[in-house]
Scaffold this motif. Structure first.
Motif, mmCIF file in Angstrom:
data_model
loop_
_atom_site.group_PDB
_atom_site.id
_atom_site.type_symbol
_atom_site.label_atom_id
_atom_site.label_comp_id
_atom_site.label_asym_id
_atom_site.label_seq_id
_atom_site.Cartn_x
_atom_site.Cartn_y
_atom_site.Cartn_z
ATOM 1 N N ILE A 59 0.840 -1.202 0.000
ATOM 2 C CA ILE A 59 0.000 0.000 0.000
ATOM 3 C C ILE A 59 0.872 1.248 0.000
ATOM 4 N N ARG A 60 1.935 1.220 0.774
ATOM 5 C CA ARG A 60 2.845 2.371 0.779
ATOM 6 C C ARG A 60 3.486 2.557 -0.588
ATOM 7 N N GLY A 61 3.709 1.450 -1.280
ATOM 8 C CA GLY A 61 4.282 1.517 -2.624
ATOM 9 C C GLY A 61 3.349 2.201 -3.609
ATOM 10 N N LEU A 62 2.047 2.104 -3.372
ATOM 11 C CA LEU A 62 1.080 2.755 -4.260
ATOM 12 C C LEU A 62 0.903 4.239 -3.955
ATOM 13 N N LYS A 63 1.474 4.695 -2.858
ATOM 14 C CA LYS A 63 1.398 6.093 -2.425
ATOM 15 C C LYS A 63 -0.053 6.535 -2.261
ATOM 16 N N LEU A 64 -0.883 5.671 -1.670
ATOM 17 C CA LEU A 64 -2.287 5.993 -1.455
ATOM 18 C C LEU A 64 -2.467 7.097 -0.423
ATOM 19 N N GLU A 65 -1.568 7.149 0.529
ATOM 20 C CA GLU A 65 -1.680 8.175 1.565
ATOM 21 C C GLU A 65 -1.541 9.569 0.947
ATOM 22 N N GLU A 66 -0.584 9.724 0.054
ATOM 23 C CA GLU A 66 -0.383 11.013 -0.617
ATOM 24 C C GLU A 66 -1.587 11.357 -1.494
ATOM 25 N N LYS A 67 -2.119 10.357 -2.177
ATOM 26 C CA LYS A 67 -3.285 10.592 -3.033
ATOM 27 C C LYS A 67 -4.497 10.980 -2.196
ATOM 28 N N ALA A 68 -4.660 10.346 -1.029
ATOM 29 C CA ALA A 68 -5.781 10.675 -0.147
ATOM 30 C C ALA A 68 -5.648 12.101 0.377
ATOM 31 N N LYS A 69 -4.437 12.514 0.729
ATOM 32 C CA LYS A 69 -4.230 13.892 1.195
ATOM 33 C C LYS A 69 -4.559 14.894 0.100
ATOM 34 N N ASN A 70 -4.123 14.600 -1.130
ATOM 35 C CA ASN A 70 -4.426 15.501 -2.248
ATOM 36 C C ASN A 70 -5.925 15.577 -2.512
ATOM 37 N N LEU A 71 -6.611 14.438 -2.437
ATOM 38 C CA LEU A 71 -8.057 14.409 -2.644
ATOM 39 C C LEU A 71 -8.762 15.223 -1.562
ATOM 40 N N TYR A 72 -8.335 15.088 -0.312
ATOM 41 C CA TYR A 72 -8.922 15.845 0.780
ATOM 42 C C TYR A 72 -8.716 17.344 0.575
ATOM 43 N N THR A 73 -7.523 17.734 0.197
ATOM 44 C CA THR A 73 -7.222 19.150 -0.016
ATOM 45 C C THR A 73 -8.077 19.719 -1.140
ATOM 46 N N ASP A 74 -8.170 19.003 -2.249
ATOM 47 C CA ASP A 74 -8.978 19.475 -3.376
ATOM 48 C C ASP A 74 -10.454 19.550 -3.005
ATOM 49 N N THR A 75 -10.942 18.564 -2.290
ATOM 50 C CA THR A 75 -12.349 18.531 -1.907
ATOM 51 C C THR A 75 -12.682 19.675 -0.960
#
Length: 98
Positions: A59-75
């Motif tokens: 999961i860390r390899g997919l960088k989901l945490e970074e994507k989730a943070k970006n999605l939260y910021t945009d939302t």
């Protein structure tokens, strides 16, 4: 003859002392039921921890945490913009200029 007697005594002493230096064979102890169950539970626990660690690494390899943070910021940016527009509209509806 004396030399033969001395050699025989020395060989006998070495043979007796060499016997005391023998390494005892270690026999495998029989495991009881409780120790078998404990070993089985430990192996399952270790396997579960290793599997979970593998999943976390993938999961860390997919960088989901970074994507989730970006999605939260945009939302939050979009929601705050539209919330401001709705607030302005409601203000103008309730406090019309007379």
């Amino acid at each position: 003859m004396n030399k033969l007697l001395v050699i025989t005594v020395l060989v006998a002493l070495l043979a007796l002392s060499a016997e005391s230096f023998r390494v005892t064979r270690q026999t495998e102890e029989e495991q009881g039921t409780l120790s078998k169950i404990t070993d089985t539970v430990k192996s399952y626990y270790d396997e579960a921890i290793n599997t979970a660690s593998g999943y976390l690494d993938s999961i860390r390899g997919l960088k989901l945490e970074e994507k989730a943070k970006n999605l939260y910021t945009d939302t939050t940016t979009v929601v705050s913009t539209y919330a401001g527009i709705v607030q302005d509209q409601l203000y103008h509806i309730f406090y019309q200029q007379q």
